[in-house]
Structure formats: structure tokens, C-alpha cells
Design a protein around this motif. Structure first.
Motif, PDB file in Angstrom:
ATOM      1  N   GLY A  52      17.194  31.542   5.736  1.00 39.38           N
ATOM      2  CA  GLY A  52      15.852  31.176   6.190  1.00 39.38           C
ATOM      3  C   GLY A  52      14.801  31.365   5.113  1.00 39.38           C
ATOM      4  N   VAL A  53      14.829  32.506   4.429  1.00 40.91           N
ATOM      5  CA  VAL A  53      13.828  32.782   3.393  1.00 40.91           C
ATOM      6  C   VAL A  53      14.010  31.837   2.211  1.00 40.91           C
ATOM      7  N   ALA A  54      15.232  31.744   1.704  1.00 44.38           N
ATOM      8  CA  ALA A  54      15.478  30.906   0.525  1.00 44.38           C
ATOM      9  C   ALA A  54      15.213  29.436   0.834  1.00 44.38           C
ATOM     10  N   GLY A  55      15.686  28.969   1.958  1.00 48.62           N
ATOM     11  CA  GLY A  55      15.462  27.565   2.309  1.00 48.62           C
ATOM     12  C   GLY A  55      13.986  27.243   2.461  1.00 48.62           C
ATOM     13  N   TYR A  56      13.251  28.129   3.096  1.00 40.69           N
ATOM     14  CA  TYR A  56      11.815  27.905   3.281  1.00 40.69           C
ATOM     15  C   TYR A  56      11.091  27.857   1.939  1.00 40.69           C
ATOM     16  N   LEU A  57      11.424  28.814   1.059  1.00 43.58           N
ATOM     17  CA  LEU A  57      10.730  28.869  -0.227  1.00 43.58           C
ATOM     18  C   LEU A  57      11.157  27.750  -1.190  1.00 43.58           C
ATOM     19  N   LEU A  58      12.427  27.369  -1.127  1.00 37.78           N
ATOM     20  CA  LEU A  58      12.919  26.351  -2.064  1.00 37.78           C
ATOM     21  C   LEU A  58      12.532  24.933  -1.675  1.00 37.78           C
ATOM     22  N   THR A  59      12.269  24.669  -0.425  1.00 35.86           N
ATOM     23  CA  THR A  59      11.976  23.295  -0.002  1.00 35.86           C
ATOM     24  C   THR A  59      10.495  23.076   0.293  1.00 35.86           C
ATOM     25  N   ARG A  60       9.662  23.966  -0.168  1.00 31.39           N
ATOM     26  CA  ARG A  60       8.228  23.725  -0.029  1.00 31.39           C
ATOM     27  C   ARG A  60       7.900  22.439  -0.777  1.00 31.39           C
ATOM     28  N   PRO A  61       6.855  21.752  -0.388  1.00 27.11           N
ATOM     29  CA  PRO A  61       6.512  20.495  -1.072  1.00 27.11           C
ATOM     30  C   PRO A  61       6.396  20.665  -2.595  1.00 27.11           C
ATOM     31  N   GLY A  62       7.071  19.773  -3.316  1.00 18.54           N
ATOM     32  CA  GLY A  62       7.034  19.799  -4.767  1.00 18.54           C
ATOM     33  C   GLY A  62       8.123  20.647  -5.405  1.00 18.54           C
ATOM     34  N   ARG A  63       8.980  21.278  -4.616  1.00 20.75           N
ATOM     35  CA  ARG A  63      10.025  22.132  -5.202  1.00 20.75           C
ATOM     36  C   ARG A  63      11.328  21.332  -5.290  1.00 20.75           C
ATOM     37  N   LEU A  64      12.253  21.542  -4.372  1.00 25.51           N
ATOM     38  CA  LEU A  64      13.556  20.871  -4.391  1.00 25.51           C
ATOM     39  C   LEU A  64      13.643  19.873  -3.236  1.00 25.51           C
ATOM     40  N   SER A  65      14.560  18.923  -3.391  1.00 23.59           N
ATOM     41  CA  SER A  65      14.788  17.977  -2.291  1.00 23.59           C
ATOM     42  C   SER A  65      15.437  18.735  -1.135  1.00 23.59           C
ATOM     43  N   PRO A  66      15.330  18.227   0.100  1.00 25.02           N
ATOM     44  CA  PRO A  66      15.899  18.922   1.250  1.00 25.02           C
ATOM     45  C   PRO A  66      17.403  19.164   1.132  1.00 25.02           C
ATOM     46  N   ALA A  67      18.160  18.230   0.604  1.00 28.93           N
ATOM     47  CA  ALA A  67      19.614  18.395   0.499  1.00 28.93           C
ATOM     48  C   ALA A  67      19.962  19.502  -0.506  1.00 28.93           C
ATOM     49  N   VAL A  68      19.307  19.492  -1.661  1.00 24.56           N
ATOM     50  CA  VAL A  68      19.556  20.522  -2.669  1.00 24.56           C
ATOM     51  C   VAL A  68      19.076  21.876  -2.149  1.00 24.56           C
ATOM     52  N   GLY A  69      17.953  21.890  -1.431  1.00 25.56           N
ATOM     53  CA  GLY A  69      17.416  23.130  -0.859  1.00 25.56           C
ATOM     54  C   GLY A  69      18.359  23.755   0.147  1.00 25.56           C
ATOM     55  N   VAL A  70      18.953  22.929   1.003  1.00 23.20           N
ATOM     56  CA  VAL A  70      19.918  23.432   1.987  1.00 23.20           C
ATOM     57  C   VAL A  70      21.133  24.011   1.272  1.00 23.20           C
ATOM     58  N   GLY A  71      21.635  23.315   0.272  1.00 26.33           N
ATOM     59  CA  GLY A  71      22.796  23.807  -0.478  1.00 26.33           C
ATOM     60  C   GLY A  71      22.505  25.114  -1.194  1.00 26.33           C
ATOM     61  N   ALA A  72      21.354  25.176  -1.875  1.00 28.95           N
ATOM     62  CA  ALA A  72      20.995  26.403  -2.587  1.00 28.95           C
ATOM     63  C   ALA A  72      20.784  27.562  -1.606  1.00 28.95           C
ATOM     64  N   ALA A  73      20.144  27.286  -0.481  1.00 29.15           N
ATOM     65  CA  ALA A  73      19.912  28.328   0.518  1.00 29.15           C
ATOM     66  C   ALA A  73      21.229  28.819   1.111  1.00 29.15           C
ATOM     67  N   ALA A  74      22.174  27.898   1.330  1.00 29.24           N
ATOM     68  CA  ALA A  74      23.484  28.288   1.870  1.00 29.24           C
ATOM     69  C   ALA A  74      24.242  29.157   0.866  1.00 29.24           C
ATOM     70  N   VAL A  75      24.193  28.803  -0.417  1.00 29.42           N
ATOM     71  CA  VAL A  75      24.878  29.606  -1.441  1.00 29.42           C
ATOM     72  C   VAL A  75      24.238  30.990  -1.547  1.00 29.42           C
ATOM     73  N   LEU A  76      22.906  31.049  -1.594  1.00 34.70           N
ATOM     74  CA  LEU A  76      22.211  32.346  -1.657  1.00 34.70           C
ATOM     75  C   LEU A  76      22.488  33.180  -0.404  1.00 34.70           C
ATOM     76  N   GLY A  77      22.501  32.514   0.758  1.00 36.24           N
ATOM     77  CA  GLY A  77      22.799  33.229   2.004  1.00 36.24           C
ATOM     78  C   GLY A  77      24.206  33.802   2.004  1.00 36.24           C
ATOM     79  N   ALA A  78      25.176  33.021   1.522  1.00 35.80           N
ATOM     80  CA  ALA A  78      26.561  33.507   1.468  1.00 35.80           C
ATOM     81  C   ALA A  78      26.706  34.674   0.489  1.00 35.80           C
ATOM     82  N   LEU A  79      26.069  34.585  -0.663  1.00 31.05           N
ATOM     83  CA  LEU A  79      26.128  35.683  -1.635  1.00 31.05           C
ATOM     84  C   LEU A  79      25.477  36.947  -1.069  1.00 31.05           C
TER      85      LEU A  79
END
Length: 175
Positions: A52-79
Motif C-alpha cells: 500500500g505505501v510503496a504503490g501509493y508513493l510510486l504511482t503518484r502523478p508524474g512518477r511511474l506508470s500504473p503497471a510498473v508501480g504495481v510490479g515494484a510495489a509487489a516486489v517491495l511488499g514481498a521483500l
């Protein structure tokens, strides 16, 4: 998409609070070698919070695309879930070096009968236990007051074979 991240963050926090209140230990361990911890609860809570935290912060407007944000948030969440689970397992395996129970307080709360009056700042005798199994101990009052024979007392502690007692009526009034 922000609402999904916020919702997963809130659900993760609620699960973490549940773990704080009730713990993540298993209630019944059939095998003495079994891990005394339910690993999935801390892992799920950690994953949801970090996702939740990583996805919210990474997909703010102007940051990452939604697909990349979901993937990055899932990897950070798993770690993060892996780190928290390892930490929970290490904490659950810690064994105290010695028994923390103080032998002076083994009889604390037992009701006894004064058989020989306890003088002020002196010693008398009490009997605790049921029927013929009653055991006798020398006793002193915890407040230094005299206690008459035949009164019920509550054992507070036993030091060097001497029970320190308080009138049961006083203890009962506090309850």
C-alpha cells in the motif's frame, strides 16, 4: 488506483494491530519441534502495508506508470514480508536462559489460617492447604501489625521459610 493502495495499507495496519493484540503464536503445538509461530499472519500484514505505501508513493502523478508501480510495489511488499517473517521467527525462537518465576511468590494468593497468633513485628504460625494435607509455616505480618489466632490471612510471599501474610479481610475488600 490510489484507493486500492490506501485500502491495502489500512487492511495491513488492521491485521498488524490484531497481531499486536492477540499474537501470532500457535495455540496448540502437537509436535514439540514445531515452529511456535503462524508465519503467514505477520507476512500478510507486512506485505499489505508495504504494498500500500510503496504503490501509493510510486504511482503518484508524474512518477511511474500504473503497471510498473504495481510490479515494484509487489516486489517491495514481498521483500518486506520476507524480512518481517524472518524477524518474527528469530524472535519466536528466543528462549529465556532461566526460569523467571521467583520462588518467593509460588504461594502468593493462597489463603491460610493463623494457628499461633502473630505478634506485632514478630512471628506466629499459619496453616495452608486443605484438610489433612495442610502445611504449617512460620509467618509474619507484611505491615507489622498483630494478627490473632483463628483469622484467615493471604500469603504474599515466602522468604527463607517465613511466610509474609496479610489479613484476608483486607485483601477481600480490595477485590
Amino acid at each position: 488506483m490510489s484507493a486500492v493502495y490506501l485500502l491495502t495499507f489500512i487492511v495491513g495496519l488492521l491485521l498488524a494491530v490484531r497481531i499486536m493484540f492477540f499474537g501470532a503464536e500457535r495455540r496448540r503445538i502437537r509436535n514439540s519441534n514445531a515452529m511456535p509461530l503462524r508465519r503467514s499472519e505477520p507476512a500478510v500484514a507486512a506485505f499489505l502495508v508495504m504494498f500500500g505505501v510503496a504503490g501509493y508513493l510510486l504511482t503518484r502523478p508524474g512518477r511511474l506508470s500504473p503497471a510498473v508501480g504495481v510490479g515494484a510495489a509487489a516486489v517491495l511488499g514481498a521483500l518486506w514480508a520476507l524480512v518481517v517473517t524472518r524477524l518474527a521467527i528469530a524472535t519466536a525462537r528466543v528462549q529465556p536462559e532461566h526460569d523467571p518465576e521467583d520462588p518467593r511468590y509460588v504461594l502468593q494468593g493462597h489463603v491460610a489460617m493463623v494457628t499461633a497468633a502473630i505478634p506485632a513485628d514478630g512471628e506466629g504460625t499459619i496453616v495452608y492447604g486443605e484438610g489433612d494435607a495442610g502445611r504449617s509455616l512460620p509467618a509474619r505480618s507484611i505491615d507489622g501489625q498483630a494478627i490473632e489466632a483463628g483469622l484467615e490471612v493471604c500469603i504474599e510471599r515466602v522468604e527463607e521459610g517465613v511466610a509474609f501474610v496479610e489479613l484476608w479481610a483486607l485483601v477481600e475488600a480490595r477485590l
